[in-house]
Scaffold this active site. Structure first.
Site, PDB file in Angstrom:
ATOM      1  N   PRO A 324       0.788  -0.961   0.069  1.00  0.00           N
ATOM      2  CG  PRO A 324       0.168  -0.894   2.331  1.00  0.00           C
ATOM      3  CD  PRO A 324       0.830  -2.044   1.325  1.00  0.00           C
ATOM      4  CG  ASP A 498       5.052  -1.622   2.246  1.00  0.00           C
ATOM      5  OD1 ASP A 498       3.929  -1.455   2.639  1.00  0.00           O
ATOM      6  OD2 ASP A 498       5.382  -2.479   1.879  1.00  0.00           O
ATOM      7  CG  HIS A 499       0.641   3.546   5.069  1.00  0.00           C
ATOM      8  ND1 HIS A 499       1.244   4.126   6.342  1.00  0.00           N
ATOM      9  CD2 HIS A 499      -0.321   4.542   4.700  1.00  0.00           C
ATOM     10  CE1 HIS A 499       0.816   4.945   6.672  1.00  0.00           C
ATOM     11  NE2 HIS A 499      -0.317   5.606   6.067  1.00  0.00           N
ATOM     12  NE  ARG A 500       2.809  -4.510   2.784  1.00  0.00           N
ATOM     13  CZ  ARG A 500       3.533  -5.189   2.137  1.00  0.00           C
ATOM     14  NH1 ARG A 500       2.725  -6.447   2.171  1.00  0.00           N
ATOM     15  NH2 ARG A 500       4.489  -5.183   1.336  1.00  0.00           N
TER      16      ARG A 500
END
Length: 526
Positions: A324, A498-500
């Protein structure tokens, strides 16, 4: 006589196929150990395959442009070496195990049972044919010459020891014996020899000196320049003012954005010609369009999806639909960075080294990573791996497509060392010589879209990484300084995460840190 077939080896990272780009040998050619046989294009880069044995080429089993699976025979060679019964296929005496010992393989390849080692066969000197012409007796010095002067004879070797001796054939160019590889500068050497012969009419001593310099492996200037100068001009000492070029050529270079110091001169006495400038500009044409082609008669053109383009498509699709993405942007006053770059260019320490704003940006990213470690990570579904080193990726646009080589352990480099590494990375990528190993194990990436005149963008993450920084063009803009509007050199820093792994606060602090160094390079002294 024995016949052996050379199968396409796995040249790294478990690649399963490659395209035959150009054969360097033809049927009937006599080849030596480590001589380049063929140039192939994998999903990562162009690779030259050297010969693991000597002999005569009796067959080219695939054509240029063919896509070949790893393990498929591509060339047949006839040699005088004895080969064990049934061992007719192998990339070198000793079989495919030699390739497996020298380059990484995929689990599928590694799980294949290795071929049985060929028995060691003693070398039997060939009978010496009587000389048709009586030769003078050798001097004591000549009698003591090393045996390496004798052309290498093909020998069957135990697979368990292949590749452990530096004198053995290399699996990849640059990994084996440098002394047995044919020099790429032979054409230059022949030209130098011809020039030396011509110059001998005037002075044999001067001719000998010219030939010695022109055949120096480190020489980059042309044979004509060597003959005229009589010395080895250091490439790093060239500046735009001492490059030999006529005013119209200098103007052409300026119009095309070509640095004359980077152009290889082919004119008389080392003069840069119009063709030299155009040729160099076309090599860098990925940065700008230098010509407008005609539409042509063909209404549609079909391009196969393979090689680098296939790898790009796979990587970008995987990244875009797995991680994401979140992107941030900030405008920065880069005036002090531009002043710093100007001072570095005039510094004797950086003489001959290409210095650009990218150098300061690279240092800024490394500094920001040190302060925000989670942006230098890898997501694996089960765990997050935080790297305490920086393999700095630089997205490079090449005529073959986008590649991302990286500078290993960039965090340990000085500013000068980083500048040299960036220059080497750029030249290697432009020449299409970037290896899979140079593109492996990156931890964070910079994409410099400013060279295309773009202000900013939303870059897609390089697979395996969680942060990428996009640098926009640096140009004069109105900027408020101490309550007054002034003209300043302004750029935009953009980044995707990467929003994770990376939360908004960490991403914001990271981008702010990068911008802070661009605004004030003195922070690097911290």
């Amino acid at each position: 006589m024995a016949v052996a077939e050379f199968p396409l080896p796995d040249v790294g990272e478990g690649l399963t196929e490659a395209e035959i780009v150009q054969w360097r040998v033809a049927i009937g050619d006599e080849i030596a150990v480590d001589q380049v046989l063929v140039e192939i294009e994998t999903a990562k880069s162009l690779v030259e395959l050297p010969s693991p044995f000597a002999g005569t080429v009796t067959g080219l089993l695939v054509s240029e442009g063919d896509t070949v699976e790893v393990g498929r025979p591509i060339i047949r060679v006839e040699s005088e070496a004895s080969v064990a019964s049934g061992a007719s296929v192998g990339p070198r005496p000793g079989g495919a195990a030699a390739v497996a010992d020298s380059v990484p393989t995929s689990p599928a390849v590694a799980s294949t049972p290795p071929a049985a080692p060929a028995p060691v066969v003693p070398v039997v000197p060939a009978p010496t044919a009587p000389a048709p012409v009586a030769a003078p007796a050798p001097t004591p010095a000549a009698a003591a010459a090393p045996a390496a002067a004798v052309p290498p004879q093909p020998v069957a070797v135990d697979a368990s020891v292949v590749g452990t001796d530096e004198s053995s054939g290399a699996v990849l160019v640059g990994y084996g014996s440098a002394t047995s590889s044919p020099s790429r500068r032979k054409p230059g050497a022949r030209r130098a020899a011809a020039l030396a012969a011509e110059a001998s009419r005037a002075s044999s001593a001067d001719a000998a000196a010219a030939a010695e310099v022109a055949t120096d492996p480190g020489e980059d200037s042309t044979a004509e320049a060597v003959a005229a100068q009589g010395s080895n001009p250091a490439r790093t000492s060239r500046t735009a003012t001492n490059v030999l070029a006529k005013p119209p050529i200098r103007k052409l270079a300026k119009d095309l954005g070509v640095e004359l110091t980077a152009v290889v001169a082919t004119g008389l006495a080392g003069e840069v010609t119009r063709d030299d400038v155009i040729r160099h500009a076309k090599q860098a044409s990925v940065f700008r369009n230098i010509e407008t082609p005609e539409w042509g008669d063909v209404r549609r053109e079909t391009l196969p999806v393979k090689g680098v383009r296939k790898a790009i498509a796979t990587a970008m699709t995987t990244s875009a639909f797995t991680a994401p993405h979140v992107s941030l942007f900030v405008d920065v006053d880069a005036t002090r960075t531009m002043e710093f770059v100007k001072r570095l260019k005039s510094s004797p320490t950086f003489a001959g080294v290409k210095v650009s704003p990218l150098l300061i940006i690279a240092k800024a990213v490394i500094w920001a990573v040190r302060r925000n470690r989670s942006v230098n990570s890898t997501w694996t579904d089960r765990e997050i791996i935080v790297h305490h080193f920086v393999n700095l990726g630089i997205a490079a646009a090449t005529p073959r497509g986008l590649i991302v080589p990286n500078i290993k352990d960039a965090q340990d480099m000085s500013l000068l060392e980083l500048a040299q590494a960036l220059e080497e990375l750029t030249l290697t990528a432009r020449d299409g010589k970037t290896t899979p190993q140079q593109m492996a194990d990156g931890t964070v990436t910079i994409t410099n879209i400013g060279v295309f005149g773009m202000d900013t963008g939303t870059p897609i993450l390089n697979p395996g990484e969680v942060a990428i920084v996009a640098m926009g063009t640096i140009k004069p803009k109105p900027w408020v300084v101490d309550g007054e509007v002034r003209s300043r050199m302004v750029t935009t820093v953009g980044a995707s995460f990467d929003h994770r792994v990376v939360d908004g606060d960490v991403a914001s602090r990271f981008v702010h840190d990068v911008a802070s160094v661009i605004e004030e390079p003195a922070l690097l002294l911290d």
